[in-house]
Design a protein around this motif. Structure first.
Motif, PDB file in Angstrom:
ATOM      1  N   VAL A 140      -9.996   0.048   8.069  1.00  0.00           N
ATOM      2  CA  VAL A 140      -9.514   0.250   9.441  1.00  0.00           C
ATOM      3  C   VAL A 140      -8.155  -0.430   9.619  1.00  0.00           C
ATOM      4  CG1 VAL A 140      -9.905  -0.403  11.861  1.00  0.00           C
ATOM      5  CG2 VAL A 140     -11.760   0.623  10.521  1.00  0.00           C
ATOM      6  N   ARG A 141      -8.042  -1.664   9.105  1.00  0.00           N
ATOM      7  CA  ARG A 141      -6.764  -2.384   9.246  1.00  0.00           C
ATOM      8  C   ARG A 141      -5.636  -1.628   8.530  1.00  0.00           C
ATOM      9  NH1 ARG A 141      -9.959  -7.085   8.886  1.00  0.00           N
ATOM     10  NH2 ARG A 141      -9.675  -7.238   6.636  1.00  0.00           N
ATOM     11  N   ARG A 142      -5.959  -1.147   7.319  1.00  0.00           N
ATOM     12  CA  ARG A 142      -4.919  -0.401   6.586  1.00  0.00           C
ATOM     13  C   ARG A 142      -4.558   0.897   7.313  1.00  0.00           C
ATOM     14  NH1 ARG A 142      -7.355   0.196   0.808  1.00  0.00           N
ATOM     15  NH2 ARG A 142      -5.880   1.929   0.786  1.00  0.00           N
ATOM     16  N   SER A 143      -5.564   1.558   7.876  1.00  0.00           N
ATOM     17  CA  SER A 143      -5.304   2.797   8.630  1.00  0.00           C
ATOM     18  C   SER A 143      -4.416   2.503   9.826  1.00  0.00           C
ATOM     19  CB  SER A 143      -6.613   3.413   9.123  1.00  0.00           C
ATOM     20  OG  SER A 143      -7.465   3.684   8.057  1.00  0.00           O
ATOM     21  N   GLN A 144      -4.697   1.389  10.482  1.00  0.00           N
ATOM     22  CA  GLN A 144      -3.916   1.038  11.663  1.00  0.00           C
ATOM     23  C   GLN A 144      -2.480   0.677  11.302  1.00  0.00           C
ATOM     24  OE1 GLN A 144      -6.636  -1.906  13.270  1.00  0.00           O
ATOM     25  NE2 GLN A 144      -7.437  -0.440  14.772  1.00  0.00           N
ATOM     26  N   ALA A 145      -2.299   0.315  10.029  1.00  0.00           N
ATOM     27  CA  ALA A 145      -0.940   0.030   9.556  1.00  0.00           C
ATOM     28  C   ALA A 145      -0.228   1.295   9.077  1.00  0.00           C
ATOM     29  CB  ALA A 145      -0.992  -0.994   8.428  1.00  0.00           C
ATOM     30  N   GLY A 146      -0.909   2.441   9.192  1.00  0.00           N
ATOM     31  CA  GLY A 146      -0.264   3.712   8.856  1.00  0.00           C
ATOM     32  C   GLY A 146      -0.665   4.292   7.513  1.00  0.00           C
ATOM     33  N   ASP A 147      -1.694   3.739   6.898  1.00  0.00           N
ATOM     34  CA  ASP A 147      -2.123   4.234   5.587  1.00  0.00           C
ATOM     35  C   ASP A 147      -3.094   5.405   5.781  1.00  0.00           C
ATOM     36  OD1 ASP A 147      -3.263   4.712   3.120  1.00  0.00           O
ATOM     37  OD2 ASP A 147      -3.409   2.595   2.584  1.00  0.00           O
ATOM     38  N   ARG A 148      -2.573   6.594   5.552  1.00  0.00           N
ATOM     39  CA  ARG A 148      -3.411   7.784   5.769  1.00  0.00           C
ATOM     40  C   ARG A 148      -4.534   7.879   4.737  1.00  0.00           C
ATOM     41  NH1 ARG A 148      -4.373  12.986   6.882  1.00  0.00           N
ATOM     42  NH2 ARG A 148      -4.245  13.610   4.709  1.00  0.00           N
ATOM     43  N   GLY A 149      -4.270   7.402   3.547  1.00  0.00           N
ATOM     44  CA  GLY A 149      -5.293   7.416   2.503  1.00  0.00           C
ATOM     45  C   GLY A 149      -6.494   6.570   2.901  1.00  0.00           C
TER      46      GLY A 149
END
Lengths: 322, 194
Positions: free
Chosen positions: B10-19
């Protein structure tokens, strides 16, 4: 206890979510209330039935295709893509670019179709219909082709002739009032996919436009193809919603390069009636235009193939004006 | 997926990581597909709803506060996408739209033709009955009785109090039982025979 409350508790009991105290009071109610006892019996039978039913499922290729579609839509949003995902970003941009051209093309649709009609009338475009027995069913196919079509040679040569950069092709059709477009992006992946140096990646964008719903992206899968393969790829898609839902089977083939021309053919098969339409024409790589190359009318449906060529990093060409 | 791994994604997604976001979806995709299919009644409509939900989720992941599990949050988005889809279809009445054919396509399974035909028939009848329910009840019963979510999770996904959710499930069961009476009778006989 009132029946309404009892039934809520009975239902919770079916799901195993009923506290013991409530369970006892429900049992007392059921002994006195045949209607609720019947409800309880029906609920249990219903749950058994649900357990027997086969759950719908989608296969892995569906998820890959949906993921690619979302990537394209996200790219169109201007949504951020993570650094390090250069390839998927590139694919997204290419497919998005193909869509963009489509919309530009649709604005000039009438004049281009008129131009194609004139070409058809003077014989530059020809149309032949063949009927094939396919698994016991007669399947008719319409081939619409341009007179200036190069002779086919080895497919690999065509790929090599493309150089390092991207070629974009587009085709669209109008059927039952709905316009459907296919944007196809092809480029060598040797530098991006080191393990599969000979592979090409193909991005396809399929867009439907209807008067009542406006443009809508229905598919943008990415496929990897190999030079020399007889059929580059075949893709079955379901597009649209409601009464206009159609199924298309689309096949794209790249022909040979000869005299600086590259043959482009696009086959669209609405699976509901099985009639295939193949649009075929020739383009000059690197001419950086959007050109109409094939047109015909079959029954009430109009078919046209437009081809756009441009290099990666450039804005898509807006197209010829007839 | 354990909760720590989910939080990291979730944190990575929120940082813009679509993968990372795709990985989150992957963990819930089968259930999401079943939910979308049960809510809409066809693969094509489920596809529309899934695409819309996926996009909305991706766009809105920065607003995900972590109060609920990601799956519950995503199912809530999916339910809303299904409601929007239904509104867009507008005049198309619930329960219509090629459900039987597409439903049959979704059922693979038994080698025996008779068993397969029976499975198709049951699948279609169940789907048709589901599609006849009001949307809130359909969502509630699919989440709880078909997908096995807890009442708290289903209530969170539907954005309603747990008591309301429980009533929706109970009422949906009553309606489904009435619609599926012939199948319930035969299922009951088979059950007693065992």
């Amino acid at each position: 206890m009132r029946c309404r409350n009892a039934r809520i508790l009975i239902s919770r009991g079916i799901d195993g979510k009923l506290p013991m105290a409530d369970n006892a009071s429900v049992q007392r109610h059921l002994e006195k209330c045949p209607d609720c006892a019947h409800y309880a019996e029906r609920c249990r039978a219903l749950q058994r039935l649900i357990g027997q039913s086969v759950a719908p499922a989608a296969d892995r290729s569906y998820w890959a295709e949906l993921s690619a579609r979302v990537a394209v839509a996200a790219a169109q949003d201007g949504a951020q893509t993570a650094p390090g995902l250069r390839l998927s970003r590139l694919i997204s941009c290419l497919a998005a670019g193909a869509c963009l051209i489509l919309f530009v093309m649709l604005l000039g649709e009438r004049s281009r179709v008129a131009q194609l009609r004139r070409e058809t009338a003077r014989g530059a475009l020809t149309s032949t219909t063949t009927t094939t027995d396919l698994y016991g069913f007669d399947t008719s196919a319409v081939l619409i082709s341009h007179a200036q079509q190069p002779e086919p040679t080895e497919q690999r040569a065509a790929f090599e002739a493309l150089g390092d950069y991207y070629q974009g092709e587009l085709g669209w059709m109008v059927q039952d009032g709905a316009q459907t477009a296919l944007g196809v992006s092809v480029y060598p992946s040797a530098r991006e996919v080191a393990a599969k140096e000979e592979a090409l990646l193909v991005g396809i964008a399929v867009v439907t436009v209807t008067a009542d719903r406006g443009p809508r992206l229905i598919s943008a899968p990415t496929l990897m193809i190999l030079p020399g393969a007889e059929a580059n790829f075949r893709l079955a898609e379901t597009g649209g919603t409601g009464p206009r839902r159609l199924r298309y089977q689309c096949a794209y083939e790249r022909g040979a390069a000869a005299d600086g021309l590259v043959e482009v053919a696009l086959e669209i098969t609405p699976l509901l009636d099985g009639k295939a339409v193949k649009l075929s024409g020739a383009v000059t790589p690197g001419d950086r235009t959007t050109r109409p190359v094939a047109y015909n009318r079959v029954g009430d449906a109009h078919y046209a193939l437009f081809v756009s060529t441009y290099e990666r990093g450039e804005p898509p060409p807006s197209g010829d004006q007839a | 997926m354990d909760i720590d791994a989910e939080r990291r994604l979730v944190r990575r997604s929120q940082a813009g990581d679509r993968g990372a976001f795709d990985a989150l979806i992957r963990a819930h995709r089968d259930r999401a597909y079943r939910l979308a299919y049960r809510l809409t009644g066809s693969h094509a409509d489920a596809d529309d709803v899934l695409q819309e939900a996926w996009l909305r989720g991706y766009r809105g992941i920065t607003e995900f506060g972590g109060r609920a599990r990601f799956g519950t949050w995503f199912f809530r988005i999916l339910l809303r996408a299904a409601a929007s889809h239904r509104r867009r279809l507008g005049r198309r009445a619930d329960g219509e739209g090629g459900t039987a054919l597409e439903g049959s396509e979704a059922v693979s399974g038994a080698a025996d033709p008779q068993q397969r035909a029976a499975a198709h028939e049951l699948h279609d009848a169940l789907q048709e009955a589901l599609c006849s329910l009001p949307a809130d009840q359909r969502g509630a019963v699919v989440l709880v009785a078909f997908e096995g979510l807890s009442y708290a999770e289903a209530a969170e996904a539907q954005g309603c109090p747990e008591g309301t959710l429980a009533w929706r499930v109970a009422e949906a069961r009553r309606r489904l039982a009435r619609k599926l009476a012939p199948y319930l009778d035969s299922a009951g006989e088979a059950h007693h025979a065992m």
